[in-house]
Design an enzyme around this catalytic site. Structure first.
Site, mmCIF file in Angstrom:
data_model
loop_
_atom_site.group_PDB
_atom_site.id
_atom_site.type_symbol
_atom_site.label_atom_id
_atom_site.label_comp_id
_atom_site.label_asym_id
_atom_site.label_seq_id
_atom_site.Cartn_x
_atom_site.Cartn_y
_atom_site.Cartn_z
ATOM 1 N N GLU A 265 11.166 -8.368 2.843
ATOM 2 C CA GLU A 265 11.404 -7.101 3.539
ATOM 3 C C GLU A 265 10.582 -7.108 4.822
ATOM 4 O O GLU A 265 9.369 -7.260 4.785
ATOM 5 C CB GLU A 265 11.004 -5.936 2.627
ATOM 6 N N GLU A 295 13.972 -3.337 13.638
ATOM 7 C CA GLU A 295 13.553 -4.705 13.333
ATOM 8 C C GLU A 295 14.659 -5.707 13.660
ATOM 9 O O GLU A 295 14.406 -6.769 14.236
ATOM 10 C CB GLU A 295 13.149 -4.791 11.858
ATOM 11 N N ASP A 451 12.046 0.539 1.406
ATOM 12 C CA ASP A 451 11.751 -0.272 0.217
ATOM 13 C C ASP A 451 12.666 0.114 -0.938
ATOM 14 O O ASP A 451 13.191 -0.737 -1.649
ATOM 15 C CB ASP A 451 10.304 -0.063 -0.248
#
Ligand SMILES: *[C@@H]1O[C@H](CO)[C@@H](O)[C@H](O)[C@H]1NC(C)=O
Length: 466
Positions: A265, A295, A451
């Site tokens: 992750e 990201e 998450d």
């Protein structure tokens, strides 16, 4: 934090954890978002589709190992904290790392004005401890559990999770989450959306101290799945140390048994060269990757991929679906299994992309099954966790994807059918599956949402190699 109850969860080294930031944007003002009429109708359609269509894989992951960064998050109103520290508003300026209070103020102000989430390491230990003291003395403080395992965090760990002895540290690593509300002002800046700025002085995670113990645990038993994160914490290392540590990681990853599926992750990083190295060296060594829009676009920017300027102008818009899917295809072709970049040796065969308004999973189809269920389950948990509710309720949620969109460059414009919201397409040998997200109107839990999405997606994914 990982909303699953697998048969055997051995958490080596702290709960894995990225402070993946969830962008609780309020997009009502943005153009192109026009689903106001009968707003609840498509929402109900999507909820009922998810209710009826999400099924578990035949062979789910059962034995899991998670690492390697962890911390205690202290969440405070950012402006109140700066006031408590007697810091007045000043210039707006982005710093890659924070040496003093002035740089904290400048970087916080810069991101508050844009309303974008950001995380920057703090470099001065004594000063950081003063800030945390001030944060703890604020009335509205709230401590959120994110990982393991100093004394405070240990007390907060859910039962039934095995902790490796190497996990135990004398002092918690505390990360500071400075939240701000929509419309909140700092000097002459006004936050266009609610969001947060994160900083930390974190030596354990900076050097990935838990890396070796983690890999030792991974190799000690026959795990189905290894989930790890924390590379972003090395953002504050000097380049030669970063390179060294990354090389060690890659060597250790090579030793992970091929029968253990690995998932990385990603989280927010500021150093473009570090991101390039992670993409080139780490991605071919893992099976699965999870990341958000900031990201993904930053990886594209760092490695010469498409749509690299996506956020240069529209600072808080949600990215077009077709542009994100173009980048995912490029990422798979460049670093994925069978790709030129991976020299045919890459293991990467799955990418789970999550943003506020939609998610996409891209896979090498022969390696993964139940991808529709996985992307839908991940999208469902986003609404459940953000609103902190056990079942999705239409009146609490909004559909925020544009009324008309394309799935990839060259695709015809289409509209979402709420009775069939999970869309599938294939490009150059890869399977793509997209689901819209039902965005919580009044989010109460946003830390760790990325998450939860990735973890849920994995629990509904089947690796065909198992
Ligand atoms: C979805 O399932 C939940 C739980 O079973 C139920 O309460 C809810 O009414 C369902 N919603 C729709 C729209 O089908």
């Amino acid at each position: 934090m990982i909303p699953i109850s697998p048969t055997s969860v051995a958490v080596a080294i702290c709960f894995g954890v990225v402070s993946i930031l969830f962008y609780n944007l309020d997009l009502d003002d943005l153009q192109g978002v026009d689903l106001e009429q009968n707003a609840e109708e498509p929402v109900v359609g999507i909820i009922s589709y998810w209710n009826n269509s999400i099924s578990s894989p035949q062979r789910p992951f059962k034995k899991l190992v998670i690492g390697i960064n962890s911390c205690l998050d202290i969440i405070v109103p950012g402006v109140a904290l700066l006031k408590a520290l007697n810091i007045p508003p000043g210039n707006k300026k982005n710093h890659e790392s924070l040496a003093d209070l002035n740089q904290l103020q400048e970087t916080f102000a810069q991101f508050l004005a844009r309303g974008s989430a950001a995380e920057r390491p703090f470099l001065n230990k004594a000063l950081y401890q003063d800030i945390i003291k001030a944060a703890e003395s604020l009335d509205q403080k709230e401590i959120h559990f994110v990982g393991a395992v100093g004394p405070k965090l240990r007390a907060l760990m859910p039962k039934g999770i095995e902790l490796d002895p190497a996990c135990m540290v004398a002092q918690d690593e505390v990360h500071l989450i400075m939240e701000y509300q929509i419309g909140e002002t700092w000097g002459n800046s006004r936050a266009p959306v609610a969001n947060r700025f994160v900083t930390s002085f974190d030596e354990t995670n900076l050097h990935m101290i838990m890396l070796e113990p983690f890999i030792k645990v991974v190799n000690s038993a026959d795990f189905d799945l290894m989930v790890f994160s924390g590379l972003h914490m090395m953002d504050a290392l000097p380049p030669h140390l970063f390179e060294q540590r990354l090389e060690q990681l890659v060597i250790l990853l090579r030793d992970v048994p091929t029968s253990t599926v690995s998932h990385l992750e990603l989280a927010s990083m500021a150093n473009r060269d570090f991101v390039k190295q992670i993409a080139e060296k780490v991605l071919p060594s893992i099976n699965s990757l999870g990341l958000n829009e900031q990201e993904l676009v930053y990886v594209s920017k760092s490695c010469g991929g498409p749509h690299a300027d996506l956020f240069d102008h529209e600072s808080h818009g949600q990215p077009d679906i077709h542009k994100i899917s173009d980048i995912l295809l490029w990422l798979m072709k460049t670093f994925g299994a069978g790709s030129a970049g991976g020299k045919g040796e890459s293991r990467l065969s799955r990418i789970h992309f999550h943003s506020l308004t939609y998610h996409i999973i891209a896979v090498v189809e022969s390696d993964w099954s139940n991808t529709e269920g996985a992307v839908a389950a991940g999208a469902q948990i986003a609404g459940l966790q953000a609103c902190d509710i056990p079942y999705l309720k239409a009146e609490l949620l909004d559909l925020k994807i544009p009324a008309k969109f394309r799935l990839f460059t060259g695709d015809a414009e289409r509209e979402l059918d709420p009775h069939s919201p999970v869309l599938t397409w294939r490009q150059e040998g890869f399977l793509f599956v997209m689901s819209p997200v039902l965005v919580c109107k009044k989010p109460v839990k946003t830390v760790g949402l990325g998450d939860a999405i990735s973890a849920t997606g994995l629990m509904f994914s089947q690796s065909n190699s198992l």
